[in-house]
Design an enzyme around this catalytic site. Sequence first.
Site, PDB file in Angstrom:
ATOM      1  N   GLU A  92      46.705  31.012  42.481  1.00 37.67           N
ATOM      2  CA  GLU A  92      45.290  30.689  42.439  1.00 37.67           C
ATOM      3  C   GLU A  92      44.636  31.220  41.171  1.00 37.67           C
ATOM      4  OE1 GLU A  92      44.654  30.806  47.215  1.00 37.67           O
ATOM      5  OE2 GLU A  92      43.620  32.277  46.007  1.00 37.67           O
ATOM      6  N   CYS A 113      39.341  33.781  35.994  1.00 33.95           N
ATOM      7  CA  CYS A 113      40.245  34.812  36.501  1.00 33.95           C
ATOM      8  C   CYS A 113      41.605  34.165  36.748  1.00 33.95           C
ATOM      9  CB  CYS A 113      39.661  35.396  37.793  1.00 33.95           C
ATOM     10  SG  CYS A 113      40.763  36.586  38.588  1.00 33.95           S
ATOM     11  N   CYS A 161      53.107  39.581  44.558  1.00 32.02           N
ATOM     12  CA  CYS A 161      53.020  40.822  43.778  1.00 32.02           C
ATOM     13  C   CYS A 161      53.894  41.873  44.450  1.00 32.02           C
ATOM     14  CB  CYS A 161      51.572  41.318  43.713  1.00 32.02           C
ATOM     15  SG  CYS A 161      51.400  42.820  42.722  1.00 32.02           S
ATOM     16  N   CYS A 196      49.757  46.898  47.337  1.00 36.21           N
ATOM     17  CA  CYS A 196      48.627  47.776  47.656  1.00 36.21           C
ATOM     18  C   CYS A 196      48.109  47.450  49.059  1.00 36.21           C
ATOM     19  CB  CYS A 196      47.515  47.612  46.627  1.00 36.21           C
ATOM     20  SG  CYS A 196      48.080  47.963  44.952  1.00 36.21           S
ATOM     21  N   CYS A 225      45.025  44.899  49.507  1.00 34.06           N
ATOM     22  CA  CYS A 225      45.005  43.634  48.764  1.00 34.06           C
ATOM     23  C   CYS A 225      45.835  42.576  49.482  1.00 34.06           C
ATOM     24  CB  CYS A 225      45.572  43.891  47.371  1.00 34.06           C
ATOM     25  SG  CYS A 225      45.828  42.411  46.396  1.00 34.06           S
ATOM     26  N   SER A 270      43.870  43.650  33.770  1.00 37.39           N
ATOM     27  CA  SER A 270      43.756  44.692  34.781  1.00 37.39           C
ATOM     28  C   SER A 270      45.136  45.065  35.310  1.00 37.39           C
ATOM     29  CB  SER A 270      42.880  44.184  35.936  1.00 37.39           C
ATOM     30  OG  SER A 270      42.871  45.122  36.987  1.00 37.39           O
ATOM     31  N   SER A 306      43.068  49.770  37.729  1.00 34.02           N
ATOM     32  CA  SER A 306      42.686  49.842  39.140  1.00 34.02           C
ATOM     33  C   SER A 306      42.994  51.248  39.625  1.00 34.02           C
ATOM     34  CB  SER A 306      43.485  48.822  39.956  1.00 34.02           C
ATOM     35  OG  SER A 306      43.227  47.535  39.476  1.00 34.02           O
ATOM     36  N   LEU A 307      41.982  52.101  39.626  1.00 33.95           N
ATOM     37  CA  LEU A 307      42.225  53.515  39.947  1.00 33.95           C
ATOM     38  C   LEU A 307      42.165  53.732  41.466  1.00 33.95           C
ATOM     39  CD1 LEU A 307      42.842  56.234  38.663  1.00 33.95           C
ATOM     40  CD2 LEU A 307      40.394  56.671  38.540  1.00 33.95           C
ATOM     41  N   ASN A 308      41.014  53.431  42.029  1.00 36.65           N
ATOM     42  CA  ASN A 308      40.884  53.328  43.495  1.00 36.65           C
ATOM     43  C   ASN A 308      41.059  54.603  44.317  1.00 36.65           C
ATOM     44  OD1 ASN A 308      40.454  50.621  43.045  1.00 36.65           O
ATOM     45  ND2 ASN A 308      42.543  50.002  43.487  1.00 36.65           N
ATOM     46  N   ASN A 311      36.632  43.844  49.784  1.00 38.69           N
ATOM     47  CA  ASN A 311      36.471  42.529  50.399  1.00 38.69           C
ATOM     48  C   ASN A 311      37.402  42.471  51.600  1.00 38.69           C
ATOM     49  OD1 ASN A 311      34.587  41.335  48.513  1.00 38.69           O
ATOM     50  ND2 ASN A 311      36.260  41.444  47.040  1.00 38.69           N
ATOM     51  N   CYS A 369      37.815  39.300  44.784  1.00 31.90           N
ATOM     52  CA  CYS A 369      38.920  40.192  44.411  1.00 31.90           C
ATOM     53  C   CYS A 369      39.768  40.527  45.615  1.00 31.90           C
ATOM     54  CB  CYS A 369      38.404  41.534  43.894  1.00 31.90           C
ATOM     55  SG  CYS A 369      37.382  41.439  42.487  1.00 31.90           S
TER      56      CYS A 369
HETATM   57  N1  SAH Z   1      47.381  43.612  39.864  1.00 31.75           N
HETATM   58  C1  SAH Z   1      46.333  43.931  38.991  1.00 31.75           C
HETATM   59  C2  SAH Z   1      45.352  42.796  38.807  1.00 31.75           C
HETATM   60  C3  SAH Z   1      44.971  42.015  40.027  1.00 31.75           C
HETATM   61  S1  SAH Z   1      44.068  42.856  41.269  1.00 31.75           S
HETATM   62  C4  SAH Z   1      45.612  45.183  39.446  1.00 31.75           C
HETATM   63  O1  SAH Z   1      45.865  45.653  40.539  1.00 31.75           O
HETATM   64  O2  SAH Z   1      44.803  45.682  38.672  1.00 31.75           O
HETATM   65  C5  SAH Z   1      42.421  42.837  40.599  1.00 31.75           C
HETATM   66  C6  SAH Z   1      41.468  43.856  41.201  1.00 31.75           C
HETATM   67  O3  SAH Z   1      41.155  43.542  42.561  1.00 31.75           O
HETATM   68  C7  SAH Z   1      42.035  45.262  41.215  1.00 31.75           C
HETATM   69  O4  SAH Z   1      41.129  46.145  40.614  1.00 31.75           O
HETATM   70  C8  SAH Z   1      42.164  45.583  42.685  1.00 31.75           C
HETATM   71  O5  SAH Z   1      41.986  46.957  42.913  1.00 31.75           O
HETATM   72  C9  SAH Z   1      41.065  44.731  43.295  1.00 31.75           C
HETATM   73  N2  SAH Z   1      41.267  44.433  44.710  1.00 31.75           N
HETATM   74  C10 SAH Z   1      42.431  44.194  45.339  1.00 31.75           C
HETATM   75  N3  SAH Z   1      42.212  43.972  46.655  1.00 31.75           N
HETATM   76  C11 SAH Z   1      40.872  44.057  46.860  1.00 31.75           C
HETATM   77  C12 SAH Z   1      40.016  43.911  48.001  1.00 31.75           C
HETATM   78  N4  SAH Z   1      40.519  43.601  49.188  1.00 31.75           N
HETATM   79  N5  SAH Z   1      38.703  44.071  47.822  1.00 31.75           N
HETATM   80  C13 SAH Z   1      38.179  44.347  46.611  1.00 31.75           C
HETATM   81  N6  SAH Z   1      38.940  44.482  45.498  1.00 31.75           N
HETATM   82  C14 SAH Z   1      40.272  44.343  45.615  1.00 31.75           C
HETATM   83 FE1  SF4 Z   2      49.268  43.626  43.231  1.00 28.07          FE
HETATM   84 FE2  SF4 Z   2      46.915  44.242  42.054  1.00 28.07          FE
HETATM   85 FE3  SF4 Z   2      46.994  43.408  44.604  1.00 28.07          FE
HETATM   86 FE4  SF4 Z   2      47.920  45.811  43.982  1.00 28.07          FE
HETATM   87  S1  SF4 Z   2      45.793  45.109  43.767  1.00 28.07           S
HETATM   88  S2  SF4 Z   2      48.939  44.318  45.328  1.00 28.07           S
HETATM   89  S3  SF4 Z   2      48.821  45.433  41.995  1.00 28.07           S
HETATM   90  S4  SF4 Z   2      47.574  42.213  42.829  1.00 28.07           S
END
Ligand code: SAH
Ligand code: SF4
Length: 348
Positions: free
Chosen positions: A92, A105, A112, A116, A119, A193, A216-218, A292, A335
């Site tokens: 997508e 985007c 992936c 995480c 995600c 990212s 993506s620190l989180n 989200n 995201c």
């Molecule tokens: N894999 C890369 C790029 C894609 S993810 C990465 O992780 O950076 C892009 C962004 O979406 C990242 O910053 C991630 O932390 C965020 N993200 C992933 N799942 C999410 C969710 N459920 N709600 C909000 N942001 C999310």
């Molecule tokens: Fe992959 Fe980025 Fe999603 Fe983590 S946040 S699972 S690295 S796409």
Amino acid sequence: MAITSLVGANLEEIGEAIAGLNEPKYRSRQVYAGIYKHLYHSWNQFTDLGRQLRARLNDKYSLSHLPVQQVFVSKDGTRRYLFDLGPGQKIESVFIPEERRDTLCISTQVGCAIGCLFCVTGRLPMQRNLTPGEIVGQILTMQADRGTSSKRLNVVIMGMGEPLNNYDNLMKAVRLITDDRGMSISPRRVTLSTSGIVPGIKRLAEEPVIPNLAISLNATTDAVRDLLMPVNRKWNIAALLEACRNFPLAQRRRITFEYVLIENINDSLEDARRLVNLLKSLQKKVNLIPLNADPCIPLKASPPARVLAFQELLARNHITASIRRPRGNDVSAACGQLAGRDPLHGDA
Ligand code: SAH
Ligand code: SF4
């Protein structure tokens, strides 16, 4: 004879194709500009090449853009593109119109491998890396759809996949995206990212063309980050921030730290304070992203009051932190929601 796609080929490779047809070298620049600047996707559109050459090219080379399966349009104007790249291989991309700019985007992998916890893409099996042609192809398709616009264009490499785990294909795509002779999008308008692949960040730092870096620190402790992002067990927060400190930044550029706010997991004021400390001595901005939600994720978004309190603490400590509004939520384009899902036929 097999038909090769020229989408994703660089000028040298197009030069080889042209030389193979015993055509003069300048033809390769015409073909290159046609593909990447004029967004032609059929040889018929190359009126500057002559009928005979077009026919010979057509016999050997294709220019098709990626096969769009469906486009979902949100009430806010966001468009989610679902591409079908083969059996069970959906990716997508998202087109996000804003007042003063449009943002594209794009994805870099089918699935992936990082997995995480928060995600949806991370729930999918990692299937394969996208080719350079599939990476730039997403932009070409969305740009052709967008028509001409005087609005600025940003590209964010934040879709499905971990870009630095597909390093060579991605960087070839980045060079095509930023090449003045073709797509001509300034590297300052391209943001990559990453979840924190430290060797990839180090490699990126040596490149002649470097996009903006977003991390993506989180989380602010290794214990929580280990839980949310398994990649942290390999390269922990200290190793990641060390690579960030050594990352070359052009004048007035900053690294973006993305921070998904998850209720009672990483959104306390204690976390905000730790974040201030961690990011000390870095040129940075912070992007706060309230989680989200998705039925397949066992976590909750931080409530707005906690998001604001977190932001305020950062601001008091002179850290610019924006809160990312979810875009295209109603069509699962926000995201972390990208899963190659096709609502008409159930999950991918
Ligand atoms: N894999 C890369 C790029 C894609 S993810 C990465 O992780 O950076 C892009 C962004 O979406 C990242 O910053 C991630 O932390 C965020 N993200 C992933 N799942 C999410 C969710 N459920 N709600 C909000 N942001 C999310
Ligand atoms: Fe992959 Fe980025 Fe999603 Fe983590 S946040 S699972 S690295 S796409």
